[in-house]
Design an enzyme around this catalytic site. Structure first.
Site, PDB file in Angstrom:
ATOM      1  N   HIS A 153       0.729  -1.235   0.111  1.00 39.06           N
ATOM      2  CA  HIS A 153      -0.094   0.019   0.012  1.00 39.06           C
ATOM      3  C   HIS A 153       0.810   1.190  -0.111  1.00 39.06           C
ATOM      4  O   HIS A 153       1.846   1.453   0.703  1.00 39.06           O
ATOM      5  CB  HIS A 153      -1.028   0.147   1.329  1.00 39.06           C
ATOM      6  N   TYR A 188       2.146   0.918  13.645  1.00 38.33           N
ATOM      7  CA  TYR A 188       2.630   1.874  12.733  1.00 38.33           C
ATOM      8  C   TYR A 188       2.327   2.987  13.295  1.00 38.33           C
ATOM      9  O   TYR A 188       1.278   3.358  13.507  1.00 38.33           O
ATOM     10  CB  TYR A 188       1.519   1.848  11.379  1.00 38.33           C
TER      11      TYR A 188
END
Length: 183
Positions: free
Chosen positions: A62, A132
């Protein structure tokens, strides 16, 4: 904390420097001044957790377009994964080259992913969790992706893909887009 550069400009490996005693250890995992000194984005606006039940779970590849580009600081907090990123900056001398780093709960290594890098990982063991910290919120309208098995990328995954989302399995091949990453 040590910030190590890689052959691809802007990509960094972040290693902690633990201070240990009988309790365990304490270490910095992020330092705004040290990141700025290394030329890394210091604007972290969102923190995400990815829990993955099974080994062989693949998430990615992504990225978000320049309207809302994301820098990411990725760390494995449980289990183990192989993290891979691909340079999709159109004018970069390392365009479509990649960096692979094994992140584990035991090695405490983090990978800094600059904006305009496709990012993905595969879990190496069951019950793997990653965190993240990102510099921009998830923006579905500008999300793009690359196929994890695109022969033009040459990515090597150390375990077979056991679980993948329909979306991640159906990103277009580079050849379907004139050899370029979708924009």
């Amino acid at each position: 904390m040590r910030i190590e550069t890689t052959p691809i400009d802007g990509v960094a490996i972040v290693r902690i420097e633990p201070h240990t005693d009988e309790r365990g250890f304490f270490a910095r995992s992020f330092d705004k001044a040290a990141f700025a000194e290394a030329g890394l984005d210091t604007e972290l606006v969102q923190a995400n957790i990815s829990y993955n039940r099974r080994a062989g779970t693949l998430r990615g590849m992504h990225y978000q377009l320049p309207v809302a580009p994301e820098a990411k600081l990725v760390r494995c907090t449980r289990g183990a994964l192989l993290d891979q990123i691909v340079d999709v900056r159109p004018d970069s001398p390392t365009y479509l080259q990649h960096v692979s780093v094994e992140l584990t709960a035991d090695n405490h290594v983090a990978l800094y992913v600059p904006p305009m890098f496709a990012h993905g990982f595969i879990t190496l063991v069951d019950d793997t969790e990653a965190t993240y910290n990102v510099s921009a919120p998830y923006t579905p309208g500008v999300e793009r992706g690359l196929r994890h098995d695109d022969p033009d990328l040459g990515l090597s995954w150390p375990v077979p893909v056991a679980v993948i989302s329909d979306k991640d399995a159906s990103w277009p091949l580079l050849a379907e887009n004139g050899g370029k990453a979708p924009s």
